[in-house]
Design a protein around this motif. Structure first.
Motif, PDB file in Angstrom:
ATOM      1  N   PHE A  67      -6.741  26.275  46.962  1.00  0.00           N
ATOM      2  CA  PHE A  67      -7.967  25.690  46.434  1.00  0.00           C
ATOM      3  C   PHE A  67      -9.043  26.769  46.393  1.00  0.00           C
ATOM      4  N   PRO A  68      -9.746  26.909  45.271  1.00  0.00           N
ATOM      5  CA  PRO A  68     -10.670  28.042  45.095  1.00  0.00           C
ATOM      6  C   PRO A  68     -11.972  27.854  45.856  1.00  0.00           C
ATOM      7  N   GLY A  69     -12.702  28.979  45.969  1.00  0.00           N
ATOM      8  CA  GLY A  69     -14.067  28.924  46.481  1.00  0.00           C
ATOM      9  C   GLY A  69     -14.256  29.381  47.905  1.00  0.00           C
ATOM     10  N   GLY A  70     -13.206  29.872  48.547  1.00  0.00           N
ATOM     11  CA  GLY A  70     -13.355  30.272  49.933  1.00  0.00           C
ATOM     12  C   GLY A  70     -13.277  29.081  50.872  1.00  0.00           C
ATOM     13  N   ALA A  71     -13.546  29.316  52.161  1.00  0.00           N
ATOM     14  CA  ALA A  71     -13.337  28.289  53.180  1.00  0.00           C
ATOM     15  C   ALA A  71     -14.184  27.047  52.938  1.00  0.00           C
ATOM     16  N   ALA A  72     -15.483  27.233  52.675  1.00  0.00           N
ATOM     17  CA  ALA A  72     -16.369  26.073  52.537  1.00  0.00           C
ATOM     18  C   ALA A  72     -16.091  25.292  51.271  1.00  0.00           C
ATOM     19  N   ALA A  73     -16.060  25.982  50.133  1.00  0.00           N
ATOM     20  CA  ALA A  73     -15.863  25.295  48.853  1.00  0.00           C
ATOM     21  C   ALA A  73     -14.480  24.688  48.745  1.00  0.00           C
ATOM     22  N   SER A  74     -13.463  25.364  49.265  1.00  0.00           N
ATOM     23  CA  SER A  74     -12.105  24.829  49.164  1.00  0.00           C
ATOM     24  C   SER A  74     -11.965  23.552  49.985  1.00  0.00           C
ATOM     25  N   GLN A  75     -12.678  23.475  51.108  1.00  0.00           N
ATOM     26  CA  GLN A  75     -12.627  22.247  51.893  1.00  0.00           C
ATOM     27  C   GLN A  75     -13.324  21.106  51.163  1.00  0.00           C
ATOM     28  N   LEU A  76     -14.424  21.405  50.482  1.00  0.00           N
ATOM     29  CA  LEU A  76     -15.077  20.365  49.692  1.00  0.00           C
ATOM     30  C   LEU A  76     -14.153  19.859  48.595  1.00  0.00           C
ATOM     31  N   LEU A  77     -13.506  20.786  47.888  1.00  0.00           N
ATOM     32  CA  LEU A  77     -12.615  20.403  46.797  1.00  0.00           C
ATOM     33  C   LEU A  77     -11.369  19.694  47.299  1.00  0.00           C
ATOM     34  N   GLY A  78     -10.900  20.081  48.472  1.00  0.00           N
ATOM     35  CA  GLY A  78      -9.671  19.486  48.977  1.00  0.00           C
ATOM     36  C   GLY A  78      -9.874  18.224  49.780  1.00  0.00           C
ATOM     37  N   VAL A  79     -11.004  18.151  50.503  1.00  0.00           N
ATOM     38  CA  VAL A  79     -11.216  17.037  51.429  1.00  0.00           C
ATOM     39  C   VAL A  79     -12.058  15.927  50.831  1.00  0.00           C
ATOM     40  N   LEU A  80     -13.119  16.290  50.121  1.00  0.00           N
ATOM     41  CA  LEU A  80     -14.087  15.288  49.682  1.00  0.00           C
ATOM     42  C   LEU A  80     -13.511  14.210  48.762  1.00  0.00           C
ATOM     43  N   PRO A  81     -12.639  14.549  47.785  1.00  0.00           N
ATOM     44  CA  PRO A  81     -12.091  13.470  46.939  1.00  0.00           C
ATOM     45  C   PRO A  81     -11.377  12.388  47.743  1.00  0.00           C
ATOM     46  N   GLY A  82     -10.590  12.784  48.730  1.00  0.00           N
ATOM     47  CA  GLY A  82      -9.902  11.800  49.555  1.00  0.00           C
ATOM     48  C   GLY A  82     -10.849  11.023  50.433  1.00  0.00           C
ATOM     49  N   ALA A  83     -11.927  11.683  50.879  1.00  0.00           N
ATOM     50  CA  ALA A  83     -12.911  10.986  51.704  1.00  0.00           C
ATOM     51  C   ALA A  83     -13.600   9.890  50.909  1.00  0.00           C
ATOM     52  N   TYR A  84     -13.937  10.175  49.648  1.00  0.00           N
ATOM     53  CA  TYR A  84     -14.576   9.160  48.805  1.00  0.00           C
ATOM     54  C   TYR A  84     -13.594   8.058  48.414  1.00  0.00           C
ATOM     55  N   LEU A  85     -12.347   8.406  48.163  1.00  0.00           N
ATOM     56  CA  LEU A  85     -11.371   7.400  47.730  1.00  0.00           C
ATOM     57  C   LEU A  85     -10.931   6.487  48.860  1.00  0.00           C
ATOM     58  N   GLY A  86     -11.210   6.882  50.115  1.00  0.00           N
ATOM     59  CA  GLY A  86     -10.769   6.076  51.240  1.00  0.00           C
ATOM     60  C   GLY A  86     -11.777   5.037  51.672  1.00  0.00           C
ATOM     61  N   PRO A  87     -12.642   5.345  52.650  1.00  0.00           N
ATOM     62  CA  PRO A  87     -13.508   4.318  53.233  1.00  0.00           C
ATOM     63  C   PRO A  87     -14.444   3.632  52.253  1.00  0.00           C
ATOM     64  N   ILE A  88     -15.198   4.396  51.453  1.00  0.00           N
ATOM     65  CA  ILE A  88     -16.207   3.754  50.607  1.00  0.00           C
ATOM     66  C   ILE A  88     -15.561   2.974  49.464  1.00  0.00           C
ATOM     67  N   ALA A  89     -14.528   3.539  48.840  1.00  0.00           N
ATOM     68  CA  ALA A  89     -13.865   2.821  47.746  1.00  0.00           C
ATOM     69  C   ALA A  89     -13.162   1.569  48.263  1.00  0.00           C
ATOM     70  N   SER A  90     -12.543   1.666  49.418  1.00  0.00           N
ATOM     71  CA  SER A  90     -11.858   0.506  49.991  1.00  0.00           C
ATOM     72  C   SER A  90     -12.863  -0.587  50.369  1.00  0.00           C
ATOM     73  N   ALA A  91     -13.996  -0.188  50.937  1.00  0.00           N
ATOM     74  CA  ALA A  91     -15.018  -1.165  51.311  1.00  0.00           C
ATOM     75  C   ALA A  91     -15.548  -1.895  50.085  1.00  0.00           C
ATOM     76  N   LEU A  92     -15.813  -1.169  49.013  1.00  0.00           N
ATOM     77  CA  LEU A  92     -16.310  -1.798  47.787  1.00  0.00           C
ATOM     78  C   LEU A  92     -15.273  -2.725  47.185  1.00  0.00           C
ATOM     79  N   LEU A  93     -14.027  -2.287  47.155  1.00  0.00           N
ATOM     80  CA  LEU A  93     -12.963  -3.093  46.562  1.00  0.00           C
ATOM     81  C   LEU A  93     -12.756  -4.390  47.342  1.00  0.00           C
ATOM     82  N   VAL A  94     -12.625  -4.283  48.660  1.00  0.00           N
ATOM     83  CA  VAL A  94     -12.376  -5.471  49.474  1.00  0.00           C
ATOM     84  C   VAL A  94     -13.590  -6.402  49.453  1.00  0.00           C
ATOM     85  N   THR A  95     -14.791  -5.845  49.512  1.00  0.00           N
ATOM     86  CA  THR A  95     -15.992  -6.676  49.446  1.00  0.00           C
ATOM     87  C   THR A  95     -16.073  -7.411  48.126  1.00  0.00           C
ATOM     88  N   GLY A  96     -15.795  -6.714  47.033  1.00  0.00           N
ATOM     89  CA  GLY A  96     -15.861  -7.346  45.721  1.00  0.00           C
ATOM     90  C   GLY A  96     -14.851  -8.458  45.565  1.00  0.00           C
TER      91      GLY A  96
END
Length: 306
Positions: A67-96
């Protein structure tokens, strides 16, 4: 529920009754067991999204791509999509599905509940770096160095970035969705234990990556992380309850830790190891959690129902 004192009167919320509209079999299942569905979806969606990052050269090296961008950017690119798709997306889906539009409106209202006393924001913003500084000083037996002006200038923008990334990705699920339902059903202490353990376990695949010091997993470090999330969850539960369930304040508490470690601690404690900073977070979390548990007799700020 009775109200908590936050500089103004704030009504603690209990989960809304399920939406009475007719449902499919799947919808009925989600409505009957919203917590089970939330936890399952949070793990499933995040872990699936993190799979490329885990398998890449940033992790196990099975997939020969970095994943490009060095340590900080690669973690954002690799970790953040899964973080958003997990807790917040699940909470919105189940609540709806379970509570419909009225549930989503209530979710939005709690997420934007900024009107708590300014003293709360000041206390959280100052107490987190103070506690972590004291814990690090106790472990290293070194006085902190005054950080340069560049660190002070970057601190608030970094905190805002952390609120949008880490805070917004995680806390709308774990604290906003799960905590009120768990407390309503099992009480604050059991709710904190369950949410804290599941919150920690949710991170486990990331220990196979550079995010967690992988790909070689250190069992001691992993157990220390789990203990820290459990202790810190008690602190977050207390702030959540005492602030009348103010999610911006809870997010500020969480992200203040991340921001302090990302921006300030290396300048305040030169040559500090990653392991020692992890020990400091654990020490501070356990100490504050024990004080709160004793002071509140396990209620963690949750008022007793009349």
């Amino acid at each position: 529920m009775t109200t908590a004192r936050t500089g103004r009167t704030a009504q603690l919320q209990k989960p809304l009754d399920p939406d009475p509209k007719p449902r499919t079999r799947l919808g009925e299942g989600i409505r009957r067991r919203p917590l089970t569905w939330f936890f399952s979806l949070a793990f499933l969606l995040s872990w699936l999204a993190w799979t490329p990052y885990v398998l890449s050269e940033n992790g196990l090296g099975v997939w020969h791509f970095t994943f490009p961008g060095g340590a900080a950017a690669s973690q954002l690119l690799g970790v953040l999509p899964g973080a958003y798709l997990g807790p917040i997306a699940s909470a919105l889906l189940v609540t709806g599905v379970a509570e419909g539009r009225r549930g989503l409106r209530a979710w939005r209202d709690r997420m934007t509940k900024l009107r708590v006393s300014w003293r709360w924001y000041l206390a959280v913003a100052l107490s987190v770096p103070a506690a972590l500084t004291l814990a690090t000083t106790a472990l290293t037996d070194r006085a902190p160095v005054l950080p340069p002006a560049a660190v002070l200038v970057a601190y608030l923008p970094g905190l805002l970035l952390q609120m949008i990334t880490t805070g917004l990705a995680e806390e709308p699920g774990w604290r906003e969705f799960a905590m009120p339902r768990m407390q309503h059903r099992y009480g604050p202490l059991t709710a904190t234990l369950v949410v804290g353990l599941l919150w920690g376990a949710w991170h486990l695949p990331l220990f196979l990556t550079e995010w967690g010091g992988g790909p070689d997993v250190d069992p001691v470090r992993t157990l220390e992380f789990m203990a820290t999330t459990l202790a810190f969850s008690a602190v977050m539960t207390w702030v959540f309850n005492r602030s009348g369930e103010s999610m911006p304040l809870v997010m500020l508490l969480h992200t203040s830790v991340n921001n302090f470690f990302s921006i300030a601690i290396s300048d305040m404690f030169p040559s500090l190891s990653r392991e020692t900073s992890s020990h400091a977070f654990l020490l501070a979390s356990v100490t504050v959690a024990l004080v709160l548990l004793v002071a509140t007799r396990g209620r963690l700020g949750l008022p007793r129902a009349k």
